[in-house]
Write an enzyme that holds these catalytic residues in place. Structure first.
Site, PDB file in Angstrom:
ATOM      1  N   LYS A   1       0.878  -1.169   0.000  1.00 22.37           N
ATOM      2  CA  LYS A   1       0.000   0.000   0.000  1.00 22.37           C
ATOM      3  C   LYS A   1       0.911   1.212   0.000  1.00 22.37           C
ATOM      4  O   LYS A   1       1.546   1.531   1.015  1.00 22.37           O
ATOM      5  CB  LYS A   1      -0.917   0.014   1.235  1.00 22.37           C
ATOM      6  CG  LYS A   1      -1.773   1.268   1.317  1.00 22.37           C
ATOM      7  CD  LYS A   1      -2.572   1.347   2.591  1.00 22.37           C
ATOM      8  CE  LYS A   1      -3.147   2.752   2.759  1.00 22.37           C
ATOM      9  NZ  LYS A   1      -3.905   2.918   4.005  1.00 22.37           N
TER      10      LYS A   1
ATOM     11  N   GLY B   1     -10.975   7.876   5.381  1.00 24.16           N
ATOM     12  CA  GLY B   1     -12.046   8.843   5.586  1.00 24.16           C
ATOM     13  C   GLY B   1     -13.389   8.247   5.919  1.00 24.16           C
ATOM     14  O   GLY B   1     -14.329   8.971   6.245  1.00 24.16           O
TER      15      GLY B   1
END
Lengths: 65, 262
Positions: free
Chosen positions: B101, B190
């Site tokens: 990632k 988020g």
């Protein structure tokens, strides 16, 4: 000689990375190493020698997002 | 039911469309229970300095191994290409996976990615044999460049990491989905509520990566289950072809046959 291990100054008696790791108490843990910002792979630790003032990073698995 | 959530990353087929972070849980036991409840098959992990003789890294590794999940190491807190690339190589050695990632952070307050550094780091790591999962924005040009340098997955943010604000730019995320219909897309960061995750899945996103919304919930294990169900529901809804919104009301009960009673 004096090196910098994970941001702290330490005195070591050996110069080979594999020996330094043993001397500093890392005994076969799952770790990754970098010297002066460059990765040193597991298989290269025995042939990698450190000099006075070198920066050694020893990293291990932690939680992450 | 799991088939409706199936996702494929770099040739690896997964039944769960939830990727779960491992940070910020009250305890390792709660983390393990949350991972089980989520039914995730992929968890994100990281690398940090290890104290000599501490063995904490090995303990964490053993915990993850016992859960039987795949790991996706990150390059969190890397602010330069060099830092991210070196961290990725170190992660590959420790975690024994070529998945990464990729985070190249450009702004400390918002943790917004440095998109220029991101493309460069992705190019280098792809050449080095990594399967890159780039943490990016919903910018179409950026997406195109990441695909050009070899990324086969894109992970746009919903909102700043840990903010719990949900999908800040639904239009942009829909646009990204429409422009790249065949690329696995993951909303990463988020997400605050299961409804946010369901919304992203309803837009056609393939998976959700989240951490804080589960880890910092009052009951992380229950919240992990709620996200699991929401993501399955959102995917099923997308596949069921939702109706279009309308500005006018349309009676759902038949008008014909209504009695005249006044």
């Amino acid at each position: 000689m004096r090196i910098n291990l994970n941001g702290e100054a330490v005195e070591v008696e050996t110069t080979r990375l594999s020996d330094i790791l043993e001397e500093c108490g890392y005994h076969g843990e799952r770790i990754a190493t970098a010297v002066n910002g460059e990765i040193v792979h597991r298989q290269s630790r025995a042939e990698t020698r450190l000099d006075e003032g070198d920066r050694l990073e020893v990293l291990a698995p932690v939680v992450g997002g | 039911m799991p088939d409706s959530s199936a996702v494929n990353f770099y040739g690896v087929a997964l039944d769960s469309a939830l990727l779960l972070g491992t940070a910020r849980y009250p305890s390792p036991a709660v983390l393990a229970d949350a991972i089980r409840a989520s039914r995730t098959e992929v968890v994100t992990v990281s690398l940090r300095r290890e104290s000599a003789g501490g063995g904490s890294g090995q303990k964490f590794w053993d915990l993850i191994q016992d859960l039987g999940v795949r790991v996706l190491p990150n390059t969190a807190s890397c602010y330069s290409v060099k830092d991210a690339v070196t961290t990725a190589h170190m992660a590959r050695e420790v975690f024994e996976t070529d998945w990464i990632k990729l985070e190249v952070i450009g702004h400390s307050d918002t943790l917004q990615p440095d998109i220029f550094g991101l493309v460069e780091a992705a190019r280098i790591l792809t050449k080095d044999g990594f399967k890159v999962f780039p943490y990016c924005t919903e910018d179409l040009v950026l997406a195109d460049k990441l695909l050009q340098v070899g990324c086969e997955v894109l992970m746009p943010w919903g909102a700043p990491i840990g903010s719990g604000r949900g999908l800040n730019n639904v239009y942009g995320l829909k646009s990204l989905r429409a422009h790249f219909p065949d690329v696995p897309l993951v909303v990463d960061a988020g997400i605050g509520l299961p409804s946010h995750a369901a919304q992203a899945m309803e837009l056609g996103y393939n998976a959700i990566l989240l951490n804080t919304a589960v880890a910092r919930a009052g009951d992380p294990v229950a919240m992990a289950g709620a996200f699991r169900d929401a993501i399955i529901a959102g995917r099923a809804a997308f596949l069921a072809d939702p109706i279009e919104m309308s500005d006018l009301a349309t009676p759902s009960t038949p008008v014909i046959g209504k009695a005249f009673l006044t």
